[in-house]
Design a protein around this motif. Structure first.
Motif, PDB file in Angstrom:
ATOM      1  N   ILE A  33       0.841  -1.206   0.000  1.00 17.33           N
ATOM      2  CA  ILE A  33       0.000   0.000   0.000  1.00 17.33           C
ATOM      3  C   ILE A  33       0.873   1.252   0.000  1.00 17.33           C
ATOM      4  CG2 ILE A  33      -1.681   1.321   1.355  1.00 17.33           C
ATOM      5  CD1 ILE A  33      -2.783  -1.392   2.344  1.00 17.33           C
ATOM      6  N   LEU A  34       1.951   1.228   0.813  1.00 16.70           N
ATOM      7  CA  LEU A  34       2.871   2.372   0.861  1.00 16.70           C
ATOM      8  C   LEU A  34       3.538   2.591  -0.486  1.00 16.70           C
ATOM      9  CD1 LEU A  34       4.512   4.550   2.350  1.00 16.70           C
ATOM     10  CD2 LEU A  34       6.096   2.744   3.064  1.00 16.70           C
ATOM     11  N   LEU A  35       4.012   1.509  -1.104  1.00 13.78           N
ATOM     12  CA  LEU A  35       4.661   1.605  -2.409  1.00 13.78           C
ATOM     13  C   LEU A  35       3.694   2.144  -3.462  1.00 13.78           C
ATOM     14  CD1 LEU A  35       7.291   1.027  -3.948  1.00 13.78           C
ATOM     15  CD2 LEU A  35       6.419  -1.283  -4.390  1.00 13.78           C
ATOM     16  N   ALA A  36       2.443   1.684  -3.403  1.00 15.28           N
ATOM     17  CA  ALA A  36       1.420   2.169  -4.335  1.00 15.28           C
ATOM     18  C   ALA A  36       1.170   3.666  -4.149  1.00 15.28           C
ATOM     19  CB  ALA A  36       0.128   1.384  -4.143  1.00 15.28           C
ATOM     20  N   ALA A  37       1.117   4.094  -2.885  1.00 13.75           N
ATOM     21  CA  ALA A  37       0.899   5.523  -2.609  1.00 13.75           C
ATOM     22  C   ALA A  37       2.076   6.357  -3.105  1.00 13.75           C
ATOM     23  CB  ALA A  37       0.686   5.732  -1.112  1.00 13.75           C
ATOM     24  N   PHE A  38       3.297   5.838  -2.921  1.00 15.78           N
ATOM     25  CA  PHE A  38       4.502   6.552  -3.366  1.00 15.78           C
ATOM     26  C   PHE A  38       4.518   6.698  -4.892  1.00 15.78           C
ATOM     27  CE2 PHE A  38       9.089   6.544  -4.487  1.00 15.78           C
ATOM     28  CZ  PHE A  38       9.446   7.730  -3.855  1.00 15.78           C
ATOM     29  N   ILE A  39       4.187   5.616  -5.596  1.00 16.02           N
ATOM     30  CA  ILE A  39       4.127   5.658  -7.066  1.00 16.02           C
ATOM     31  C   ILE A  39       3.021   6.609  -7.515  1.00 16.02           C
ATOM     32  CG2 ILE A  39       3.606   4.284  -9.136  1.00 16.02           C
ATOM     33  CD1 ILE A  39       4.950   1.901  -7.667  1.00 16.02           C
ATOM     34  N   ASP A  40       1.894   6.528  -6.804  1.00 15.25           N
ATOM     35  CA  ASP A  40       0.757   7.399  -7.104  1.00 15.25           C
ATOM     36  C   ASP A  40       1.156   8.868  -6.967  1.00 15.25           C
ATOM     37  OD1 ASP A  40      -2.020   7.595  -7.763  1.00 15.25           O
ATOM     38  OD2 ASP A  40      -2.382   8.254  -5.721  1.00 15.25           O
ATOM     39  N   MET A  42       3.997  10.196  -7.461  1.00 18.90           N
ATOM     40  CA  MET A  42       4.880  10.621  -8.540  1.00 18.90           C
ATOM     41  C   MET A  42       4.205  10.646  -9.912  1.00 18.90           C
ATOM     42  SD  MET A  42       8.527   8.801  -7.702  1.00 18.90           S
ATOM     43  CE  MET A  42       7.875   7.161  -8.015  1.00 18.90           C
ATOM     44  N   VAL A  43       3.234   9.758 -10.116  1.00 17.05           N
ATOM     45  CA  VAL A  43       2.756   9.496 -11.475  1.00 17.05           C
ATOM     46  C   VAL A  43       1.347  10.007 -11.761  1.00 17.05           C
ATOM     47  CG1 VAL A  43       2.218   7.646 -13.126  1.00 17.05           C
ATOM     48  CG2 VAL A  43       4.264   7.498 -11.718  1.00 17.05           C
ATOM     49  N   VAL A  53      -0.156   3.801 -13.777  1.00 15.82           N
ATOM     50  CA  VAL A  53      -0.409   3.128 -12.495  1.00 15.82           C
ATOM     51  C   VAL A  53      -1.055   1.764 -12.728  1.00 15.82           C
ATOM     52  CG1 VAL A  53      -1.729   3.228 -10.349  1.00 15.82           C
ATOM     53  CG2 VAL A  53      -0.565   5.277 -11.178  1.00 15.82           C
ATOM     54  N   MET A  54      -2.038   1.701 -13.610  1.00 14.33           N
ATOM     55  CA  MET A  54      -2.714   0.436 -13.918  1.00 14.33           C
ATOM     56  C   MET A  54      -1.739  -0.594 -14.503  1.00 14.33           C
ATOM     57  SD  MET A  54      -5.904   0.586 -13.034  1.00 14.33           S
ATOM     58  CE  MET A  54      -5.348   1.524 -11.613  1.00 14.33           C
ATOM     59  N   LYS A 167      -3.710  15.942  -1.165  1.00 18.61           N
ATOM     60  CA  LYS A 167      -4.392  14.703  -0.788  1.00 18.61           C
ATOM     61  C   LYS A 167      -3.450  13.506  -0.916  1.00 18.61           C
ATOM     62  CE  LYS A 167      -9.010  16.158  -2.277  1.00 18.61           C
ATOM     63  NZ  LYS A 167     -10.148  15.845  -3.186  1.00 18.61           N
ATOM     64  N   ASN A 168      -2.669  13.511  -1.972  1.00 16.83           N
ATOM     65  CA  ASN A 168      -1.744  12.401  -2.193  1.00 16.83           C
ATOM     66  C   ASN A 168      -0.664  12.336  -1.128  1.00 16.83           C
ATOM     67  OD1 ASN A 168      -3.075  11.539  -4.477  1.00 16.83           O
ATOM     68  ND2 ASN A 168      -1.778  12.680  -5.890  1.00 16.83           N
ATOM     69  N   LEU A 169      -0.225  13.519  -0.647  1.00 13.43           N
ATOM     70  CA  LEU A 169       0.786  13.574   0.410  1.00 13.43           C
ATOM     71  C   LEU A 169       0.241  12.947   1.687  1.00 13.43           C
ATOM     72  CD1 LEU A 169       3.528  14.500   1.482  1.00 13.43           C
ATOM     73  CD2 LEU A 169       2.482  16.708   2.037  1.00 13.43           C
TER      74      LEU A 169
END
Length: 201
Positions: A33-40, A42-43, A53-54, A167-169
Motif C-alpha cells: 500500500i505504501l509503495l502504491a501511494a509513493f508511485i501514485d 509521482m505518477v 499506475v494500472m 491529498k496524495n501527500l
C-alpha cells in the motif's frame, strides 16, 4: 486470495512461527500500500498517469501468478486426500526429517478424529463454545472497524485538502505510519502473545 494465503501459511508454517508469518503477511500488505501511494504521488497527476499506475500494478500480480506455480500443496490437504507419502515429502522440504514424520502423524490423527466425529453442521455455530467464539469474532471485527481508523483514512485526504495540503501527500504519510506500526506486531506476535497485542493496540 487474502484469506487463502493466511490459511496456506498456517498449514505450512511451524507452530512457533505462525504468528510472525501472519504478521509478516500483513507487513507485506502495508508495504504494498505504501509503495502504491509513493508511485501514485509521482505518477498520477501527470497526463495519462492513471494508465501508468494500472500497468505497474500488473507486475506484482504476474510475479504472484508465476510464483504460485512452484508452491507445494498443503500437507494437511494432501493427508485429507489420502496422499500421506506426498504430505511427508512436502514436510521434509520445510522441516527436519524427525519433525516432518511427527507432524505428518499428528495431522493424520487429527483428521481421523474429525472423521469419527462426523461432518460439522451449520447449526453447531450457534451452540455452546462455538457460539461464544462466533460472537467474540464478530464483536472484535466490528469494534475494530468502529474505532475510527477507517473514518480517518476515508476523510483524511479531504481534511488535508481543506488546510491546504496535498491529498496524495496525506495518503503517502498515512500509509508510511501504517507500515511502521506493523513492525511491533511482527516482533512481538509469538513472544508476547496475540491477546496482549490486542489489548495494547
Amino acid at each position: 486470495l487474502s484469506s487463502v494465503i493466511v490459511l496456506y501459511q498456517s498449514e505450512v508454517a511451524p507452530a512457533s512461527m505462525r504468528g510472525a508469518l501472519s504478521t509478516l503477511y500483513q507487513l507485506g500488505i502495508t508495504f504494498g500500500i505504501l509503495l502504491a501511494a509513493f508511485i501514485d504521488q509521482m505518477v498520477v497527476d501527470r497526463d495519462e498517469g492513471w494508465r501508468a499506475v494500472m500497468a505497474i500494478i500488473c507486475l506484482p500480480a504476474l510475479f504472484l501468478i508465476v510464483g504460485m506455480i512452484f508452491l507445494p500443496r498443503s500437507p494437511r490437504w494432501l493427508v485429507q486426500h489420502g496422499r500421506r507419502k506426498d504430505a511427508l515429502e512436502v514436510l521434509k522440504t520445510i522441516r527436519t526429517e524427525e519433525e516432518a514424520v511427527q507432524e505428518e502423524e499428528e495431522i493424520f490423527r487429527e483428521i481421523e478424529k474429525s472423521k469419527q466425529e462426523g461432518e460439522p453442521a451449520w447449526s453447531e455455530l450457534f451452540q455452546g463454545r462455538c457460539a461464544r467464539l462466533l460472537v467474540l469474532g464478530i464483536a472484535l471485527q466490528t469494534l475494530q472497524q468502529l474505532v475510527g481508523m477507517n473514518a480517518f483514512m476515508y476523510f483524511g485526504p479531504k481534511i488535508f485538502a481543506s488546510i491546504g495540503f496535498s491529498k496524495n501527500l496525506f495518503t503517502t504519510i498515512n500509509n508510511f505510519v501504517n507500515f511502521l506500526s506493523t513492525f511491533p506486531a511482527v516482533m512481538l506476535a509469538d513472544r508476547s502473545g496475540r491477546r496482549s497485542l490486542m489489548l495494547w493496540s
